[in-house]
Design an enzyme around this catalytic site. Structure first.
Site, PDB file in Angstrom:
ATOM      1  N   GLU A 182       0.810  -1.223   0.000  1.00 15.31           N
ATOM      2  CA  GLU A 182       0.000   0.000   0.000  1.00 15.31           C
ATOM      3  C   GLU A 182       0.842   1.271   0.000  1.00 15.31           C
ATOM      4  O   GLU A 182       0.478   2.260  -0.644  1.00 15.31           O
ATOM      5  CB  GLU A 182      -0.958  -0.018   1.188  1.00 15.31           C
ATOM      6  CG  GLU A 182      -2.109  -1.005   1.054  1.00 15.31           C
ATOM      7  CD  GLU A 182      -1.734  -2.447   1.342  1.00 15.31           C
ATOM      8  OE1 GLU A 182      -2.556  -3.344   1.054  1.00 15.31           O
ATOM      9  OE2 GLU A 182      -0.610  -2.689   1.842  1.00 15.31           O
TER      10      GLU A 182
ATOM     11  N   PHE B   9      -8.891  -2.728   0.240  1.00 16.89           N
ATOM     12  CA  PHE B   9      -9.835  -2.628   1.355  1.00 16.89           C
ATOM     13  C   PHE B   9      -9.336  -1.541   2.297  1.00 16.89           C
ATOM     14  O   PHE B   9      -8.131  -1.454   2.566  1.00 16.89           O
ATOM     15  CB  PHE B   9      -9.937  -3.950   2.137  1.00 16.89           C
ATOM     16  CG  PHE B   9     -10.669  -5.044   1.429  1.00 16.89           C
ATOM     17  CD1 PHE B   9     -12.037  -5.199   1.566  1.00 16.89           C
ATOM     18  CD2 PHE B   9      -9.985  -5.933   0.612  1.00 16.89           C
ATOM     19  CE1 PHE B   9     -12.718  -6.206   0.909  1.00 16.89           C
ATOM     20  CE2 PHE B   9     -10.647  -6.951  -0.048  1.00 16.89           C
ATOM     21  CZ  PHE B   9     -12.018  -7.095   0.090  1.00 16.89           C
TER      22      PHE B   9
ATOM     23  N   HIS C 290     -12.117  -6.658   6.910  1.00 14.88           N
ATOM     24  CA  HIS C 290     -12.839  -6.320   5.688  1.00 14.88           C
ATOM     25  C   HIS C 290     -14.117  -5.544   5.972  1.00 14.88           C
ATOM     26  O   HIS C 290     -14.962  -5.418   5.087  1.00 14.88           O
ATOM     27  CB  HIS C 290     -13.192  -7.598   4.901  1.00 14.88           C
ATOM     28  CG  HIS C 290     -12.003  -8.376   4.453  1.00 14.88           C
ATOM     29  ND1 HIS C 290     -11.351  -9.260   5.281  1.00 14.88           N
ATOM     30  CD2 HIS C 290     -11.325  -8.387   3.274  1.00 14.88           C
ATOM     31  CE1 HIS C 290     -10.332  -9.802   4.629  1.00 14.88           C
ATOM     32  NE2 HIS C 290     -10.291  -9.280   3.412  1.00 14.88           N
TER      33      HIS C 290
END
Length: 732
Positions: free
Chosen positions: A462, A485, A532
């Site tokens: 990320e 996510f 999630h």
């Protein structure tokens, strides 16, 4: 004797082979000694309490001057770190400009007094704003190199457009440009360093990584930071790289190494890695004392390798300058630095009124009412991607996908990337398979329509995704990066807060990173569990410089995303997963020019007795609760969908609260320290006289979201939770 910086700006002045001329060696020494004298002057000023911080580049001068003179100022791109005084001096930053930064003057061209000294920035020289964070800049260099290569292959994308951020971005690119990024050996422990090497290697990018190894990261010696004590041995198997491990205290050795590295990069062969061993004759900074952790013998051995002394001895040994001539040159440089310091100390200080300037773009205001447009009835999307559905109501997922198609067709500077966003990285498979296009299929068809240069998969990292976006954006492109996510955004938090959102303010408006970061968020999906199903938007609304958007329906998602893509600020675009394909909030395609301005809330249910302020997936749940409250209890609730969280529409909230005199703020995130707390506090502060009851908040339990649906339903606010708050407040 002319200014030394002149030779740094003339490509080819220093030969790739053969002997350097006496004049060139003198100029190199001049740059090195000038850098050291600026350090010494800052140290004096700090001890006189005339400046407030000092960190030196002493011991690194030869390596940095060699790098600067091998590259092209204002042509190549530079992502330095805080020890790179000699590099920036050789590129063309003047002693006075450096000392203006030391005193924090209003006329400091690097930051206008906002950053510490030696946090470099100069647009005309292509020195991109530096932060204190270690190793973050290496990913910016990678993104910058990607952008330069894209523009060289698609020069038409550099054209200005008056309707969006492109009106304020002059694009400068060259087919053989290089990005140089520098860092200390301790910074190679950071994950971003390895993520940058991965991408530069895979894509054969023209990036030179310069490791300035002085043996210490503050007080931590290299063998503690680096397994085996040598970073070159650890990276030696990266493909496509040119490697060199050198004596960084020798200016000519350094110059030759960087010339070879530059030739490798300009030939399109891939990145380069220069590991220069240098010294640190002074402490880490004036806030540190290396005598507390380094022995006298070690410090004395380091002093014997001082690059200034070594270069001075060469000038004497080769008969280039006499001792008297060296003394005369050094005295001249001492006067130059002293005079520059006097001018800097006399410079005006920043005005208090300047503080809020450049938090956001002052050229393009995404909140202006003139942006708002109406949907075009009967509009049908261009191309094969959406025509089959005609003008039937579409889901949020559909209209986000269509907006991306529209804007990529309109704006050739947009690139879309992230984990799994491509149809297929191995393009040959597309003749047999449908293609993926994201775990939620929101980018489906984009790679097929626009090609793999504009839509591609990233590594599963990320920080890499967001850090490269900074590099893309400072070059004038519009990166649209996806974090798969929200729950996995945290490795990118450093890049989001300290780099992406801060670039414009810290450089006093010289640089900006108007990227869009798309993030699926939220719960209400069976089985999502801890990793999630989380929210956490209030953490990001606490970041100045970052726009935060959170639509609740398909039409708003389409119009707000279009605004984000045309915006001149970085935007965190939060897309609730539960709403992607809900029956609630579907809408026909509104046309390719439909825009919703930021900071404009929408009344989704008019009412007279209670104001309910909310956003995201709580909006349809609030509507259910409000309808039941009206039907069963006769309570008329007005529901205000904020749509954007930073900025938010205070005027709409105030108008509604003055009408109803009662207010509930509801959100999916945890109740404590959540987004609603700030709104509730402001209502109590500014609208107290309009209230007939205390402000109520509705939110999730102060815990994480569990896997078992029974637990998830209890944790997250439900229509029944909201209904109870409405009843309680209505009875107050």
């Amino acid at each position: 004797m002319g200014l030394a910086v002149s030779i740094a700006r003339v490509p080819g002045t220093l030969p790739d082979s053969g002997r350097l001329t006496p004049q060139q060696l003198i100029e190199i020494y001049r740059l090195m000694f000038l850098s050291r004298r600026i350090d010494d002057r800052e140290i004096l000023l700090k001890r006189q309490q005339k400046i407030f911080f000092q960190v030196s580049g002493a011991g690194h001068e030869a390596l940095q001057v060699g790098a600067a003179l091998a590259l092209r100022s204002g042509y190549d791109w530079f992502f330095p770190y805080y020890r790179d005084r000699a590099l920036c001096l050789a590129l063309g930053v003047t002693p006075e400009e450096m000392l203006l930064q030391s005193v924090g003057a209003a006329t400091d061209p690097a930051s206008g007094g906002r950053q510490m000294p030696t946090h470099w920035s100069d647009r005309k020289l292509h020195i991109v704003s530096t932060s204190s964070s270690t190793a973050t800049q290496v990913l910016h260099a990678v993104g910058c190199a990607e952008a330069g290569r894209y523009f060289s292959r698609h020069p038409e994308a550099a054209a200005r457009a008056q309707s969006d951020y492109r009106a304020f971005r002059d694009i400068d690119f060259h087919e053989d440009e290089i990005a140089l990024t520098c860092l200390g050996e301790g910074s190679t422990s950071q994950g971003e360093f390895w993520e940058a090497l991965n991408t530069a290697s895979n894509k054969k990018l023209p990036v030179i990584f310069c490791i300035e190894d002085n043996g210490y990261a503050i007080s931590v010696p290299v063998e503690v930071n680096t397994p085996g004590g040598n970073i070159s041995k650890l990276v030696a198997n990266f493909p496509n790289f040119h490697f060199a491990e050198i004596d960084g205290t020798d200016a000519e050795v350094s110059l030759r190494a960087f010339q070879a590295a530059a030739a490798h990069c300009r030939a399109g062969l891939g990145p380069a890695f220069i590991h220069g061993h240098c010294t640190r004759p002074y402490s880490h900074s004036l806030s540190d004392d290396d005598k507390l952790y380094r022995s006298a013998a070690e410090r004395e051995a380091d002093a014997m390798r001082d690059p200034i002394a070594k270069m001075q001895m060469r000038l004497l040994r080769e008969g280039i300058l006499s001792a008297d001539e060296i003394n005369a040159l050094e005295q001249q440089l001492d006067r130059e630095v002293a005079e520059a310091a006097d001018r800097a100390l006399a410079a005006p200080l920043p005005e208090i009124a300047s503080i809020p300037r450049h938090v956001y773009s002052e050229d393009l205001n995404p909140t202006r009412a003139a942006l708002e447009t109406e949907p075009v009835r009967g509009a049908v999307p261009a191309g094969k991607s959406g025509s089959a559905k005609g003008n039937a109501p579409r889901t949020m997922a559909d209209l986000i996908n269509l907006c991306l198609h529209d804007e990529m067709r309109r704006d050739p500077r947009i690139v879309v990337y992230g984990e799994d966003v491509a149809d297929a990285s191995r393009e040959g498979a597309l003749s047999e398979v449908k293609g993926k296009g994201g775990v939620f299929k929101l980018t489906a068809g984009l790679q097929t329509a626009f090609g793999s240069e504009r839509v591609f998969n990233s590594p599963l990292a990320e920080a890499n995704i967001v850090g490269r976006a900074v590099g893309y954006a400072v070059r004038g492109m519009k990166p649209v990066a996806e974090i798969q996510f929200f729950d996995y955004i945290w490795p990118a938090m450093h890049q989001l807060r300290n780099e992406l959102a801060l670039m414009r303010w810290r450089s006093n408006g010289e640089w900006a990173s108007p990227a869009v970061i798309r993030v699926p968020i939220g719960g209400y999906l069976t089985g999502g569990s801890i990793y999630h199903s989380q929210c956490g938007e209030s953490i990001f609304t606490h970041i100045p410089g970052l726009r935060v958007v959170f639509p609740s329906n398909a039409l708003d998602a389409n119009g707000l995303l279009r605004t984000a893509l045309r915006c001149d600020d970085p935007v965190l675009f939060l897309e609730h997963k539960r709403l992607y394909r809900e029956a609630y909030g579907r809408a026909p395609y509104p046309g390719p020019d439909f825009v919703v301005p930021f900071g404009k809330a929408k009344i989704v249910r008019p009412g007279s007795q209670i104001t309910l302020v909310t956003y995201g997936a709580v909006v349809p749940r609030a509507l259910q609760a409000a309808e039941k409250a009206q039907r069963e209890h006769g309570i008329d609730v007005e529901i205000l969908d904020l749509r954007t969280l930073s900025p938010y529409d205070w005027e709409a909230i105030a108008t509604s609260v003055r009408k109803t005199s009662r207010v509930i703020v509801a959100h999916e995130d945890m109740l404590s320290w959540g987004y609603g707390a700030e709104i509730a506090a402001r209502i109590a502060d500014e609208l107290f006289d309009s209230l007939d009851a205390p402000v109520r908040r509705v939110g999730a339990m102060d815990t994480f979201v569990a896997y078992q649906p029974v637990l998830e339903d209890a944790i997250l606010p439900q229509p029944e939770t909201i209904l109870k708050a409405i009843r309680d407040l209505g009875a107050y």
